[in-house]
Design a protein around this motif. Structure first.
Motif, short mmCIF file in Angstrom:
data_model
loop_
_atom_site.label_atom_id
_atom_site.label_comp_id
_atom_site.label_asym_id
_atom_site.label_seq_id
_atom_site.Cartn_x
_atom_site.Cartn_y
_atom_site.Cartn_z
N PHE A 134 0.84 -1.20 0.00
CA PHE A 134 0.00 0.00 0.00
C PHE A 134 0.87 1.25 0.00
O PHE A 134 0.64 2.19 -0.76
CB PHE A 134 -0.92 -0.01 1.23
N ARG A 135 1.91 1.27 0.85
CA ARG A 135 2.81 2.43 0.90
C ARG A 135 3.51 2.64 -0.44
O ARG A 135 3.73 3.77 -0.87
CB ARG A 135 3.83 2.27 2.03
N TRP A 136 3.87 1.55 -1.12
CA TRP A 136 4.51 1.65 -2.44
C TRP A 136 3.61 2.43 -3.39
O TRP A 136 4.06 3.32 -4.10
CB TRP A 136 4.80 0.25 -2.99
N PHE A 137 2.33 2.09 -3.42
CA PHE A 137 1.38 2.81 -4.29
C PHE A 137 1.25 4.27 -3.84
O PHE A 137 1.23 5.18 -4.66
CB PHE A 137 0.01 2.13 -4.27
N ARG A 138 1.14 4.49 -2.53
CA ARG A 138 0.90 5.85 -2.05
C ARG A 138 2.08 6.77 -2.33
O ARG A 138 1.91 7.96 -2.56
CB ARG A 138 0.58 5.83 -0.56
N GLN A 147 7.29 -3.18 -10.00
CA GLN A 147 7.41 -4.33 -9.13
C GLN A 147 7.97 -3.88 -7.79
O GLN A 147 8.70 -2.89 -7.72
CB GLN A 147 8.31 -5.40 -9.76
N ASN A 148 7.61 -4.60 -6.75
CA ASN A 148 8.06 -4.27 -5.40
C ASN A 148 8.65 -5.52 -4.78
O ASN A 148 7.99 -6.56 -4.72
CB ASN A 148 6.88 -3.75 -4.56
N LEU A 149 9.90 -5.42 -4.32
CA LEU A 149 10.58 -6.55 -3.70
C LEU A 149 10.13 -6.67 -2.25
O LEU A 149 10.25 -5.72 -1.47
CB LEU A 149 12.10 -6.36 -3.78
#
Length: 198
Positions: free
Chosen positions: A72-76, A145-147
């Motif tokens: 969620f933080r990655w998107f925000r 992409q998010n690791l």
């Protein structure tokens, strides 16, 4: 043989927890305390019933929420206004029977009137192709992409809500009082700062 999508009920949380934690590696397990926080704070928390039995669940959070998921933080950090699907779970015996599509159609109808984009992720691991195909067929596309901390990669997906601008321009903060656009249980008493009063 009908599928009904409706707000989750508090007494169903144990069943939702069992459904979530039996879903397999594509869905992160949670404990009862975290599920309770979801129940208290999720903007959208609905279940699907098939012939009166719990067949699936979908939980989502608005971009202005205090949700603590790393994805969620990655998107925000990269996007402004969106509804984030934290998880969708379908009972193994009901997969392929339209439960997931019913939940996604319902959450999309909710998001379309409130957010310009719908966000989610799929973990890239063995057996993830059906989930990627499902999301692609629903109009999602990869934006990065998010690791994850365990080394797994998540395919970060977004879908534009095509009618959002028209709805906002036409209705502004006064959406019609019709059942399919009504707020889920969690928002009927919660404050949502960006004009969604009903």
């Amino acid at each position: 043989m009908s599928i009904v999508v409706r707000d989750v009920r508090e007494h169903e949380l144990d069943s939702v927890l069992a459904l979530n934690n039996a879903a397999g590696p594509g869905i992160l397990p949670i404990d009862a305390a975290r599920l309770r926080r979801f129940f208290d704070t999720a903007e959208y928390f609905r279940v699907a019933e098939h012939d009166g039995n719990l067949a699936g669940v979908l939980m989502a959070f608005g971009s202005d929420s205090a949700h603590d998921s790393a994805n969620f933080r990655w998107f925000r950090e990269r996007h402004g206004d969106f509804l984030y699907i934290d998880r969708i779970v379908v009972a193994s015996r009901r997969r392929g029977g339209g439960v997931g599509r019913a939940l996604y159609a319902d959450v999309q109808g909710y998001a379309e009137a409130r957010y310009p984009e719908l966000a989610c992720e799929v973990f890239l691991q063995e057996g993830s192709d059906p989930a990627l195909l499902f999301h692609g067929s629903f109009g999602f596309h990869e934006i990065g992409q998010n690791l994850q901390t365990d080394g797994t990669r998540a395919c970060m997906l977004m879908k534009p809500m095509c009618s959002h601008n028209w709805i906002r321009e036409t209705y502004g903060d006064k959406l019609p009082d019709v059942p399919w656009v009504a707020r889920p249980r969690t928002l009927r008493t919660a404050h949502r700062p960006t004009g969604t009063s009903l």
